[in-house]
Scaffold this motif. Sequence first.
Motif, PDB file in Angstrom:
ATOM      1  N   THR A  70       0.774  -1.368  -0.039  1.00 39.95           N
ATOM      2  CA  THR A  70      -0.164   0.082   0.065  1.00 39.95           C
ATOM      3  C   THR A  70       1.173   0.997  -0.049  1.00 39.95           C
ATOM      4  O   THR A  70       0.518   2.621  -0.128  1.00 39.95           O
ATOM      5  N   GLU A 125      -5.609   1.860   3.927  1.00 42.23           N
ATOM      6  CA  GLU A 125      -6.424   0.638   4.108  1.00 42.23           C
ATOM      7  C   GLU A 125      -7.388   0.370   3.560  1.00 42.23           C
ATOM      8  O   GLU A 125      -7.945  -1.314   2.333  1.00 42.23           O
ATOM      9  N   THR A 126      -7.620   1.352   2.323  1.00 41.60           N
ATOM     10  CA  THR A 126      -8.331   0.935   1.271  1.00 41.60           C
ATOM     11  C   THR A 126      -7.990   0.440  -0.088  1.00 41.60           C
ATOM     12  O   THR A 126      -8.488  -0.985  -0.535  1.00 41.60           O
ATOM     13  N   SER A 127      -6.299   0.705  -0.049  1.00 41.85           N
ATOM     14  CA  SER A 127      -5.785   0.192  -0.682  1.00 41.85           C
ATOM     15  C   SER A 127      -5.257  -1.442  -0.469  1.00 41.85           C
ATOM     16  O   SER A 127      -5.340  -2.512  -1.174  1.00 41.85           O
ATOM     17  N   SER A 171      -7.138  -4.110   1.087  1.00 45.26           N
ATOM     18  CA  SER A 171      -8.335  -4.344   1.024  1.00 45.26           C
ATOM     19  C   SER A 171      -8.269  -4.600  -0.561  1.00 45.26           C
ATOM     20  O   SER A 171      -8.959  -5.974  -0.579  1.00 45.26           O
ATOM     21  N   GLU A 172      -7.848  -3.036  -1.204  1.00 46.30           N
ATOM     22  CA  GLU A 172      -7.859  -4.402  -2.670  1.00 46.30           C
ATOM     23  C   GLU A 172      -6.774  -5.133  -2.857  1.00 46.30           C
ATOM     24  O   GLU A 172      -7.318  -6.391  -3.936  1.00 46.30           O
ATOM     25  N   ASP A 229      -5.713   5.849   5.275  1.00 44.87           N
ATOM     26  CA  ASP A 229      -7.240   5.908   4.736  1.00 44.87           C
ATOM     27  C   ASP A 229      -6.858   5.075   3.474  1.00 44.87           C
ATOM     28  O   ASP A 229      -7.287   3.936   3.650  1.00 44.87           O
TER      29      ASP A 229
END
Length: 429
Positions: free
Chosen positions: A234, A406-408, A410-411, A403
């Motif tokens: 990430t 975190e998004t990355s 889950s991707e 943030d």
Amino acid sequence: MLLEPTVMLDNLVLSLSDSLDLIHPLAVGHQQRTAYIALRIAKSMGHHPAKQADLMYASALHDIGLLSVEEKIQSMNADSNDEGRHAGVGADLLRKFSSFNKASQIVRIHHRSWTDEPGQNETEGIKVLANMLCLADHVDRAVTRGTGILVQVKAVVERVSRLAGKEFSPEIVQCFRELAAEESFWLDFASSRIYPILVGMGQWPRVALDLHAMEEIAKIFCRIVDFRSRFTSTHTTGVAAVARELAGRMCFSEKACRQMLIAGYLHDLGKVAVPNAILNKPGRLDPDEFDVIRAHTYHTYHILSTIGGFEEIAIWAAFHHERLDGKGYPFHVRGEDIPLGARIMCVADVFTAVTENRPYRKGTGRNETLPILQRLARTGSLDDNVVSALTEKYDEIDRMRSDAQETSASEYSDFVRRKTEASESPSRM
Ligand SMILES: [Fe+2]
Ligand SMILES: [Fe+2]
Ligand SMILES: [Fe+2]
């Protein structure tokens, strides 16, 4: 009045294709040579220029799903059997950008034999283009580097001909055989000037990119760099989010902030040339390994600076290991020669590197991070004003970083899950 430079999709695709082929001497130029053969066939069979464009995007990026240096080297073996897996991973990455919709469908089946049952929703047009790519890829992998090209023609043509009606469509093989009779076809194919040759062939519609499209493409490459390793899965997204926010705080225009985001997504692009064994090493790197790492921003610069309209982005991205006192690498630019955008990227990179969690250590908190950054500013390494801008809004910027990461993350989990499914059943990809 000076016109704003326009970024063209084909130029961007071919330059980024170069970055993926940097990985190993065996792979240098592989995707572009593949594109050359596929396009010559498509042209000579009279395919519409729009289809040629889709085939060009697909061929120039067809190995995008081979994320590590190790996988890439293995795939250059003409008898490699990874086939279905990297095609599915690559197609998934490409389909995130709408102009690559058709290219993604082509890449997904570019190792499918001509006689295989068509997949669901697969059109005849895509099947034909994918088979041209399949044949072109096969030819490039069958050629021996370092040996004269013309002496190999007979054997390569025979090899391909034997696969007519099995691996490849008989019409496509016939067209290839006609082209293969021209020495110039092979001399172009083996030329070190393959990039300008490809550009010169282009009668496809030229697509000018807006900022949104550039962000989408840059994000694909950000995933390629990050998703190679769970250690840094990430990192790039974190750097991009911080750099964009800092640019806003340093009074960059909205447009320049978005360009900073793109530069952030691409800042470590040259890391595609670093083997996973070095990238994933948890301990200290030895001097030879560190030399390999030190070349990554050199590659970032040379890839991005060949894209018309990316001049500033190239510098912001590639100078992120330069230091104001000239002690950075690899260009050793110093002081005023490092533009503010690059100084921002330097701070965003150090900040993200120390605050992000890695599998082998926890990221630092505010009380440890600020003294590190402030010491680097005091000793003339990082820009004082940029560090102050970050210090002022530390918590807010740190939250943005986590943030985005975190998004990355889950991707990344999603990506790993799909890759695992693909290796368990390659035919589904
Ligand atoms: Fe390939
Ligand atoms: Fe870096
Ligand atoms: Fe970085």
